[in-house]
Scaffold this active site. Structure first.
Site, PDB file in Angstrom:
ATOM      1  N   LYS A  57       0.820  -1.076  -0.258  1.00  0.00           N
ATOM      2  CA  LYS A  57      -0.357   0.085  -0.395  1.00  0.00           C
ATOM      3  C   LYS A  57       0.581   1.987  -0.323  1.00  0.00           C
ATOM      4  CE  LYS A  57      -1.506   1.920   4.180  1.00  0.00           C
ATOM      5  NZ  LYS A  57      -1.451   3.255   4.724  1.00  0.00           N
ATOM      6  N   ASN A  58       2.175   1.166   0.929  1.00  0.00           N
ATOM      7  CA  ASN A  58       2.735   2.609   1.374  1.00  0.00           C
ATOM      8  C   ASN A  58       3.882   2.097  -0.600  1.00  0.00           C
ATOM      9  OD1 ASN A  58       0.464   3.196   3.336  1.00  0.00           O
ATOM     10  ND2 ASN A  58       2.569   2.371   5.437  1.00  0.00           N
ATOM     11  N   CYS A 154      -5.589   7.505   8.809  1.00  0.00           N
ATOM     12  CA  CYS A 154      -5.693   7.042  10.557  1.00  0.00           C
ATOM     13  C   CYS A 154      -5.359   8.091  11.588  1.00  0.00           C
ATOM     14  CB  CYS A 154      -5.005   5.635  10.934  1.00  0.00           C
ATOM     15  SG  CYS A 154      -5.572   4.641   9.544  1.00  0.00           S
ATOM     16  N   ARG A 159       0.744  14.052  13.400  1.00  0.00           N
ATOM     17  CA  ARG A 159       0.933  14.189  11.775  1.00  0.00           C
ATOM     18  C   ARG A 159       1.088  14.869  11.587  1.00  0.00           C
ATOM     19  NH1 ARG A 159      -1.502   8.737   9.767  1.00  0.00           N
ATOM     20  NH2 ARG A 159      -0.111   8.631   8.542  1.00  0.00           N
ATOM     21  N   ASP A 393       3.591  -0.217  11.752  1.00  0.00           N
ATOM     22  CA  ASP A 393       2.326  -0.296  11.462  1.00  0.00           C
ATOM     23  C   ASP A 393       2.355  -2.409  12.064  1.00  0.00           C
ATOM     24  OD1 ASP A 393       2.239   1.973  10.498  1.00  0.00           O
ATOM     25  OD2 ASP A 393       3.303   1.174   8.839  1.00  0.00           O
ATOM     26  N   ARG A 488      -8.678  -0.255   4.334  1.00  0.00           N
ATOM     27  CA  ARG A 488      -7.310   0.870   3.427  1.00  0.00           C
ATOM     28  C   ARG A 488      -6.425  -0.074   3.516  1.00  0.00           C
ATOM     29  NH1 ARG A 488      -7.588   5.911   7.082  1.00  0.00           N
ATOM     30  NH2 ARG A 488      -6.540   6.549   5.876  1.00  0.00           N
TER      31      ARG A 488
HETATM   32  N1  EPU Z   1       6.652  13.577  11.715  1.00  0.00           N
HETATM   33  C1  EPU Z   1       6.678  15.078  12.264  1.00  0.00           C
HETATM   34  N2  EPU Z   1       6.730  16.396  11.441  1.00  0.00           N
HETATM   35  C2  EPU Z   1       6.390  15.744   9.776  1.00  0.00           C
HETATM   36  C3  EPU Z   1       6.517  13.908   9.155  1.00  0.00           C
HETATM   37  C4  EPU Z   1       6.508  13.442  10.507  1.00  0.00           C
HETATM   38  O1  EPU Z   1       6.787  15.354  13.024  1.00  0.00           O
HETATM   39  O2  EPU Z   1       6.681  16.391   8.938  1.00  0.00           O
HETATM   40  C5  EPU Z   1       6.528  12.447  12.336  1.00  0.00           C
HETATM   41  C6  EPU Z   1       4.599  11.808  13.070  1.00  0.00           C
HETATM   42  O3  EPU Z   1       3.988  13.104  13.202  1.00  0.00           O
HETATM   43  C7  EPU Z   1       5.703  10.956  13.332  1.00  0.00           C
HETATM   44  C8  EPU Z   1       6.480  10.471  12.545  1.00  0.00           C
HETATM   45  O4  EPU Z   1       6.835  11.222  11.780  1.00  0.00           O
HETATM   46  O5  EPU Z   1       5.106  11.094  14.189  1.00  0.00           O
HETATM   47  C9  EPU Z   1       6.238   9.254  11.614  1.00  0.00           C
HETATM   48  O6  EPU Z   1       5.706   9.555  10.795  1.00  0.00           O
HETATM   49  P1  EPU Z   1       6.368   9.485   9.287  1.00  0.00           P
HETATM   50  O7  EPU Z   1       5.995  10.991   8.799  1.00  0.00           O
HETATM   51  O8  EPU Z   1       7.302   9.179   9.271  1.00  0.00           O
HETATM   52  O9  EPU Z   1       5.355   8.724   9.190  1.00  0.00           O
HETATM   53  P2  EPU Z   1       3.845   8.879   7.351  1.00  0.00           P
HETATM   54  O10 EPU Z   1       4.787   9.643   6.273  1.00  0.00           O
HETATM   55  O11 EPU Z   1       3.322   9.804   7.003  1.00  0.00           O
HETATM   56  C10 EPU Z   1       4.019   6.598   6.568  1.00  0.00           C
HETATM   57  C11 EPU Z   1       2.873   5.643   6.385  1.00  0.00           C
HETATM   58  C12 EPU Z   1       2.340   5.010   7.802  1.00  0.00           C
HETATM   59  C13 EPU Z   1       3.609   4.034   8.435  1.00  0.00           C
HETATM   60  C14 EPU Z   1       4.802   5.506   8.901  1.00  0.00           C
HETATM   61  C15 EPU Z   1       5.726   5.234   9.599  1.00  0.00           C
HETATM   62  C16 EPU Z   1       2.181   5.891   4.042  1.00  0.00           C
HETATM   63  C17 EPU Z   1       0.815   6.524   3.569  1.00  0.00           C
HETATM   64  N3  EPU Z   1       2.172   5.790   5.565  1.00  0.00           N
HETATM   65  O12 EPU Z   1       3.497   7.546   7.254  1.00  0.00           O
HETATM   66  O13 EPU Z   1       1.614   4.168   7.110  1.00  0.00           O
HETATM   67  O14 EPU Z   1       3.169   3.844   9.437  1.00  0.00           O
HETATM   68  O15 EPU Z   1       5.229   6.191   7.551  1.00  0.00           O
HETATM   69  O16 EPU Z   1       6.676   4.050   9.208  1.00  0.00           O
HETATM   70  O17 EPU Z   1       3.596   5.780   3.426  1.00  0.00           O
HETATM   71  C18 EPU Z   1      -0.167   2.536   7.925  1.00  0.00           C
HETATM   72  O18 EPU Z   1       0.142   2.002   6.409  1.00  0.00           O
HETATM   73  O19 EPU Z   1      -1.310   2.079   8.661  1.00  0.00           O
HETATM   74  C19 EPU Z   1       0.406   3.770   8.527  1.00  0.00           C
HETATM   75  C20 EPU Z   1       0.353   4.250   9.387  1.00  0.00           C
END
Ligand code: EPU
Length: 514
Positions: A57-58, A154, A159, A393, A488
């Site tokens: 998915k991601n 989610c 975030r 995850d 999702r």
């Molecule tokens: N964060 C910040 N500032 C930012 C971006 C992120 O503080 O500008 C923080 C977030 O709040 C969080 C941490 O960094 O505490 C990690 O967030 P990250 O940005 O790495 O996650 P993401 O890119 O929003 C993706 C996956 C998630 C998965 C995470 C970590 C996608 C669409 N989503 O999210 O997937 O948990 O990386 O591996 O790629 C899921 O599939 O259920 C899911 C939530």
């Protein structure tokens, strides 16, 4: 045509204004209909057989966003087209003017973004998923501007998007967030814009929040354009945290920026490597993917390519946990075992036997002796962290397993600040769990039959799947509502589990049953 929007051509800042039709519309019928669907599981059950793992998915969400960088068509194989998140991403691309053809049976998607004529994707679709926000990078890089909604996804923590915003600024973008409050279907406060950097960082600290007290919903748009009116320029940026999404977005932006970009403390997740491979196959120069530093030489044009979406490591891990919690013997493929080494190590500590049958097939069983599959498993401690650490995850379904293991286990969630929502639901099944901040102490049971069926509600994707796993071993009937969240990220989860022998049914519940 895309050529007329090429970043080399000076564009007036925010020349594409927000049309009236894009004004906020809050409730979505789809969500309400999905909420009415339930899964009913009768347990305890044992599984056996083989499960095919879908495409990631991601990775798919990110690769689909990356097609916005490419002239000509991109052909993606093994896309999980059945996921609602994939559908939302395709709607986002279509709303920009991309042409999409897909073969649902073969899981192939052909995307042509040459006709993209807008830089503002559909706000309602953006609100559904986190991955939609990634388009800000390619839109800025190829077309010089972007107007995107703050992301959905989610509800597992704050975030924020501050790393995206600061990183894009380092590449020569002017970025501003306008936000508004919404009451019912009305915009109840005029849009307020903040361009001041300090205020921006604060404002970026929310996504979409509904306040129970006031009924007000906060939402916002991010407006970005290349500050020089010509295009992004290479630069250096250090991420305070190795955010996966920010790393991917900045990689996409930098691959068409003028000059060299250095990104440090970047994410090392396999999805980042998948993206680098896609970008390089499209003609970009991305070096260092998989390490904590990326060097990217920008190109003025990228061409479409063909790529295969790798298997979903989180779905694979979830089925390994399903085998463990039900004390069963199943095999899964395709899977890249090195992407799951943390989980494999923990399952081995618990007492599971994991055998690599060939390059991409794993067999999971609880005992070396097949007749002895009900043998108890031992608890273990888990602390989530960015790759190669234990994946956040997989924390919720791992916690479901731990409730059935002997001894007590400590589960520490260190990536997201609100990812323990499944605890309360697991407690309804009889699980003994104490929470302190982001840490949970799970008191294991000597036998898996200690859990008993109940009425549960999935509040997010991975928390939802944790409830399904627990339901498989709970004595009696477990009914789970809110399963739209599970759709999702898991393609045909109920059908796959049925093939393995689970008694699981999907039905539409009457409102009073929810
Ligand atoms: N964060 C910040 N500032 C930012 C971006 C992120 O503080 O500008 C923080 C977030 O709040 C969080 C941490 O960094 O505490 C990690 O967030 P990250 O940005 O790495 O996650 P993401 O890119 O929003 C993706 C996956 C998630 C998965 C995470 C970590 C996608 C669409 N989503 O999210 O997937 O948990 O990386 O591996 O790629 C899921 O599939 O259920 C899911 C939530």
């Amino acid at each position: 045509m895309a050529t007329s929007l090429c970043y080399a051509k000076p564009l007036k800042p925010f020349s594409l204004r927000l049309p009236q039709t894009q004004n906020p519309q809050i409730p979505t019928q789809t969500t309400q209909i999905r909420e009415a669907e339930t899964l009913t599981i009768t347990g305890p059950t044992q599984l056996s057989g083989h499960v095919p793992i879908s495409g990631s998915k991601n990775s798919s969400l990110c690769l689909l966003a990356a097609t916005l960088l490419c002239s000509n068509s991109c052909l993606l194989h093994n896309v999980p087209t059945g996921l609602s998140d994939t559908k939302a991403m395709l709607s986002i691309l279509r709303s920009l003017g991309a042409k999409i053809e897909f073969n649902e049976r073969n899981k192939e998607i052909l995307v042509n973004t040459d006709g993209v004529g807008r830089v503002e994707p559909c706000l309602e679709e953006m609100r559904k998923i986190r991955g939609g926000f990634f388009v800000i990078g390619p839109l800025l890089a190829r077309f010089g501007e972007a107007v995107v909604g703050l992301p959905g996804g989610c509800d597992i923590g704050e975030r924020p998007v501050d790393l995206y915003v600061r990183g894009l600024r380092a590449l020569g973008a002017a970025v501003e967030i306008s936000y508004f409050l919404i009451c019912g279907n009305r915009l109840c406060k005029p849009t307020i814009s903040h361009s001041n950097t300090e205020k921006m960082a604060g404002i970026a600290n929310f996504c979409i929040i509904t306040s129970d007290d006031t009924g007000l919903q906060r939402d916002g748009r991010v407006l970005a354009h290349s500050a020089n009116g010509k295009g992004l320029v290479g630069g250096s940026f250090h991420l305070d945290f190795p955010s996966v999404g920010a790393t991917e977005t900045l990689m996409m932006a930098a691959s068409m920026a003028d000059g060299v970009t250095v990104l440090s403390n970047v994410a090392k997740e396999p999805e980042v490597i998948d993206l680098a491979r896609f970008l390089n196959d499209s003609g970009a120069c991305v070096y260092g993917a998989g390490s904590d530093k990326l060097l990217i030489k920008g190109k003025c044009q990228l061409r479409g390519c063909e790529c295969y979406v790798p298997p979903d490591r989180i779905e694979a891990g979830t089925f390994m946990l399903a085998a463990a919690i039900t004390r069963s013997l199943i095999s899964i493929s395709p899977v890249t075992p090195s992407h799951l080494s943390c989980l494999i190590d923990k399952l081995k500590i618990a007492g599971c036997k994991i055998t690599r049958c060939n390059n991409d097939t794993l067999e999971v069983r609880v005992s070396a002796i097949p007749e002895n599959v009900c043998e108890n498993l031992r608890g273990f401690n888990v602390r989530t962290s960015p790759f190669p650490g234990f994946p956040t995850d997989l924390q919720p379904p791992t916690m479901a397993l731990l409730t059935t293991c002997s001894g007590s286990s400590i589960v520490e969630e260190s990536v997201f600040d609100r990812r323990l929502g499944h605890v309360r639901e697991l407690q309804k099944l009889g699980a003994k769990i104490q929470v302190c901040g982001s840490t949970a102490l799970v008191f294991g049971r000597e036998t898996r039959s200690a859990l008993h069926g109940s009425q549960l509600r999935a509040a997010d994707l991975r928390g939802g799947v944790a409830l399904v796993l627990a339901g498989l071993v709970a004595e009696g009937t477990t009914q789970i509502s809110g399963i739209g969240h599970i759709g999702r990220g898991y393609e045909n989860l109920d059908t796959k589990l049925q093939f393995l022998g689970a008694d699981i049914k999907r039905s539409i519940a009457m409102a009073s049953q929810l």
